[in-house]
Design an enzyme around this catalytic site. Structure first.
Site, PDB file in Angstrom:
ATOM      1  N   SER A   1       0.826  -1.203   0.000  1.00 53.29           N
ATOM      2  CA  SER A   1       0.000   0.000   0.000  1.00 53.29           C
ATOM      3  C   SER A   1       0.862   1.256   0.000  1.00 53.29           C
ATOM      4  O   SER A   1       2.007   1.257   0.451  1.00 53.29           O
ATOM      5  CB  SER A   1      -0.929   0.012   1.214  1.00 53.29           C
ATOM      6  OG  SER A   1      -1.682  -1.178   1.270  1.00 53.29           O
TER       7      SER A   1
HETATM    8  N1  SAH Z   1      -0.464  -5.081   4.108  1.00 54.20           N
HETATM    9  C1  SAH Z   1       0.141  -5.390   2.837  1.00 54.20           C
HETATM   10  C2  SAH Z   1      -0.800  -5.069   1.695  1.00 54.20           C
HETATM   11  C3  SAH Z   1      -1.025  -6.303   0.914  1.00 54.20           C
HETATM   12  S1  SAH Z   1      -2.252  -6.236  -0.345  1.00 54.20           S
HETATM   13  C4  SAH Z   1       1.481  -4.724   2.668  1.00 54.20           C
HETATM   14  O1  SAH Z   1       1.821  -3.846   3.468  1.00 54.20           O
HETATM   15  O2  SAH Z   1       2.225  -5.097   1.763  1.00 54.20           O
HETATM   16  C5  SAH Z   1      -3.447  -7.349   0.350  1.00 54.20           C
HETATM   17  C6  SAH Z   1      -3.002  -8.750   0.608  1.00 54.20           C
HETATM   18  O3  SAH Z   1      -4.145  -9.471   1.063  1.00 54.20           O
HETATM   19  C7  SAH Z   1      -2.476  -9.512  -0.602  1.00 54.20           C
HETATM   20  O4  SAH Z   1      -1.202  -9.997  -0.308  1.00 54.20           O
HETATM   21  C8  SAH Z   1      -3.482 -10.659  -0.769  1.00 54.20           C
HETATM   22  O5  SAH Z   1      -2.894 -11.862  -1.230  1.00 54.20           O
HETATM   23  C9  SAH Z   1      -4.015 -10.804   0.629  1.00 54.20           C
HETATM   24  N2  SAH Z   1      -5.308 -11.485   0.738  1.00 54.20           N
HETATM   25  C10 SAH Z   1      -6.341 -11.439  -0.121  1.00 54.20           C
HETATM   26  N3  SAH Z   1      -7.358 -12.185   0.338  1.00 54.20           N
HETATM   27  C11 SAH Z   1      -6.949 -12.728   1.526  1.00 54.20           C
HETATM   28  C12 SAH Z   1      -7.552 -13.603   2.495  1.00 54.20           C
HETATM   29  N4  SAH Z   1      -8.795 -14.091   2.369  1.00 54.20           N
HETATM   30  N5  SAH Z   1      -6.826 -13.934   3.585  1.00 54.20           N
HETATM   31  C13 SAH Z   1      -5.570 -13.461   3.759  1.00 54.20           C
HETATM   32  N6  SAH Z   1      -4.955 -12.644   2.886  1.00 54.20           N
HETATM   33  C14 SAH Z   1      -5.630 -12.272   1.780  1.00 54.20           C
END
Ligand code: SAH
Length: 217
Positions: A63
């Site tokens: 993000s």
């Molecule tokens: N907090 C992260 C942002 C990642 S984007 C950072 O700082 O980099 C959101 C993430 O959520 C992705 O990696 C995606 O694979 C994950 N995601 C999507 N659906 C999910 C679920 N049901 N359970 C766990 N993770 C999930």
């Protein structure tokens, strides 16, 4: 932590965060300390401290710094909390949380991302973090209750399991909406009552799971 690219981080904190109203000094200090470039696909990227989300592989993103800081600030952490994060991704948001809370539990559905995040978090080091691979829409029942819950992927609604696992008092922040655009929502629980507030529009990758979006839509 590291002095690498410290100057770029202070610039980021002043121009992208403080100038836009992020005021929690603990959040600003954590953002100035944690080396964001370590969490990228390409750690030498010139854009590591730019004002936007960046790719981390597997079609997922880290993000924008302002989004990480604002969501963290909305949690109002004091240092004593047990925090649940859904969507580990790169582990960058996890690292910020780990500096501001007692313990962080983070769930990611894509194993390769979780594995890479684990390695970077160990390098920091962040020792108060536990990672799990699975569908985060079910939360982490064995470790509940959590004083704070942060969902870092777009969800059509707040998954019921996450509300079940929220302590009282407790706070949950999540981007709620459709696959295109969401509203950042905060739910504050106090004496058995949940109060819901909406902050700003945002754009996250989808939360894919039983209580999120279906895989193929
Ligand atoms: N907090 C992260 C942002 C990642 S984007 C950072 O700082 O980099 C959101 C993430 O959520 C992705 O990696 C995606 O694979 C994950 N995601 C999507 N659906 C999910 C679920 N049901 N359970 C766990 N993770 C999930």
């Amino acid at each position: 932590m590291t002095d690498e690219r410290r100057h770029e981080r202070s610039g980021m904190v002043e121009t992208q965060l403080r100038a836009r109203g992020v005021a929690d000094e603990r959040v600003l200090a954590a953002m100035a300390e944690v080396p964001r470039h370590w969490f990228l696909d390409d750690p030498s990227s010139a854009d590591a401290y730019a004002d936007r989300p960046l790719p981390i592989g597997e079609r997922q993103t880290i993000s924008q710094p302002y989004m990480v800081a604002s969501m963290t600030e909305l949690l109002g952490l004091t240092g004593a909390e047990r925090v649940l994060e859904i969507g580990t991704g790169s582990g960058y948001q996890t690292a910020i949380l780990s500096r501001l809370a007692a313990e962080v539990f983070t769930v990611e559905r894509i194993a390769t991302l979780s594995g890479r995040a684990r390695a970077v978090l160990a390098r920091l080091p962040a020792t108060n973090v536990r990672l799990r691979v699975g569908d985060g829409t079910a939360g982490w029942p064995e470790e509940a209750p959590f004083d704070a819950v942060l969902v870092t992927a777009a969800t059509p609604g707040v998954p019921p399991a996450l509300l079940d696992q929220l302590a009282d008092p407790g706070v949950l922040v999540a981007p709620v909406g459709d696959r295109i655009v969401q509203d950042l929502v905060r739910i504050r629980r106090e004496r058995g009552r949940d109060r819901r507030e909406t902050f700003f529009r945002c754009v996250f990758v989808p939360l894919v799971g039983a209580d999120g979006f279906p895989e193929d839509s």
